[in-house]
Each structure stands twice: as structure tokens, then as C-alpha cells.
Scaffold this active site. Structure first.
Site, PDB file in Angstrom:
ATOM      1  N   SER A  49       8.086  37.031 -28.473  1.00  0.00           N
ATOM      2  CA  SER A  49       8.398  38.287 -29.156  1.00  0.00           C
ATOM      3  C   SER A  49       7.221  38.903 -29.910  1.00  0.00           C
ATOM      4  CB  SER A  49       9.566  38.102 -30.126  1.00  0.00           C
ATOM      5  OG  SER A  49       9.178  37.327 -31.234  1.00  0.00           O
ATOM      6  N   LYS A  92       7.900  38.366 -37.418  1.00  0.00           N
ATOM      7  CA  LYS A  92       7.886  39.760 -36.936  1.00  0.00           C
ATOM      8  C   LYS A  92       6.891  40.549 -37.775  1.00  0.00           C
ATOM      9  CE  LYS A  92      11.524  39.135 -34.210  1.00  0.00           C
ATOM     10  NZ  LYS A  92      11.199  38.551 -32.953  1.00  0.00           N
TER      11      LYS A  92
END
Length: 188
Positions: A49, A92
Site C-alpha cells: 500500500s 500511510k
């Protein structure tokens, strides 16, 4: 006499470490003693990701004292407890701060009406339909996205990240099979 001093020093050191763990001066969401006492945590990246910034198998160092007296900034790469399963840690990039309006369409992201320059973002397919929309970030929360937007489960899907779930700011990739070691690039 020296033995008594040694024992006393060991007791003071142990008491200080336990006190720092309990007090948690960095206010980190982690229970890891390294994070609470020494100011860092290490992680191994399991998924894609955050490619190309962080790759599967990379080992990273994250500073838990980074947000002791300040808040995350747009562009910071952070570790946090996943809101839907707080026993799992995610990594993230911060895209929206409390009060910001985030709009996404295709491969573009706007923050408060301004297009964000994101040279670190990767898209796997030029024609892939992506989840877009508009979000207003509530107080005490952040909007986070993965750098590999086509494979990232992020704020677009599970919502806003509470401030209390943030553990640390990712500083460095210290071991990588893919020649990806060095400081992690932050910023808009």
C-alpha cells in the site's frame, strides 16, 4: 560500597524506565516499551500500500517523540493503530488535517481547493476506476492515504484516523531487499 552504588544505580534506572513507560511522555498509542521509553519503534512492511516509498519486506524506524509537542503535517508518513482493528498497525501518508476539505477524482487530490503535488504516488493502471469523493476532516482526526493508491485500504474506505491512534512518524528504512534504504521523504 561500590556494590551498593551499583545496585542503587540499577534500581534508579529500572524505576525511571518503568516510570517513563507508565507516564508515556510521548503520548504514543503504542504499548511497545521501545516506543514509550526510547522514542522509537521498528516495523516490517507487509504489504504494497505504500509502494514506491515503502516496499514489502522493508524494515523501518519510526520516531514516537515526533508528535510529542506538535501534530502531524500534510505529507508525513505515519504509523498508527488501525481504527477498525486497534491491535493492527498501519502505515500511510497524511493528506488532510482537522478542518481540511479533501476532494479526489481519478488520480488527483485537492486539499482545501488546491491540487496536491504528489510525486511519490504510484498508480498501477491508468484506466482503473478509483474511489473519489469529497470529505471534510473532523476535529481531532486526519485523512490518510497509501502511496500506492490502487491497492491501499485507507481513509477513502474506512474513514478518518483519530489523533489518539497515531503512534509515530516514519523516519528511515534501515533494511531492504530492494535497495530502498535511507531517509523516508515527507512533505506535500
Amino acid at each position: 560500597m561500590l556494590r551498593k552504588i551499583g545496585i542503587s544505580l540499577a534500581l534508579v534506572t529500572a524505576a525511571t524506565a518503568i516510570g517513563l513507560y507508565i507516564i508515556n511522555p510521548s503520548n504514543t498509542a503504542s504499548n511497545d516499551p521501545r516506543a514509550r521509553i526510547l522514542g522509537f519503534a521498528t516495523y516490517r512492511i507487509p504489504a504494497q500500500s505504500m509502494v514506491p516509498t515503502l516496499r514489502p519486506g522493508d524494515y523501518i524506524v519510526a520516531g514516537t517523540y515526533a508528535y510529542w509537542k506538535s501534530d502531524p503535517a500534510v505529507g508525513d508518513v505515519i504509523t498508527f493503530r488501525y481504527p477498525r482493528k486497534p491491535d493492527q498497525n498501519y502505515v500511510k501518508r497524511v493528506v488532510g488535517l482537522p478542518g481540511d476539505t479533501i476532494r479526489m477524482a481519478g488520480t488527483q487530490v485537492w486539499r482545501n481547493g488546491d491540487l496536491i503535488n504528489e510525486p511519490y504516488v504510484q498508480y498501477l493502471s491508468a484506466n482503473r476506476a478509483r474511489r473519489g469523493g469529497q470529505w471534510v476532516v473532523p476535529d481531532g482526526h486526519y485523512f490518510v492515504l497509501g502511496d500506492n493508491r490502487d491497492t491501499s485500504a485507507d481513509s477513502r474506505y474506512w474513514g478518518f484516523l483519530p489523533r489518539g491512534h497515531i503512534i509515530a512518524k516514519v523516519n528511515y528504512v534501515w533494511l531492504s531487499d530492494q535497495d530502498n534504504t535511507g531517509p523516508v521523504k515527507h512533505g506535500e
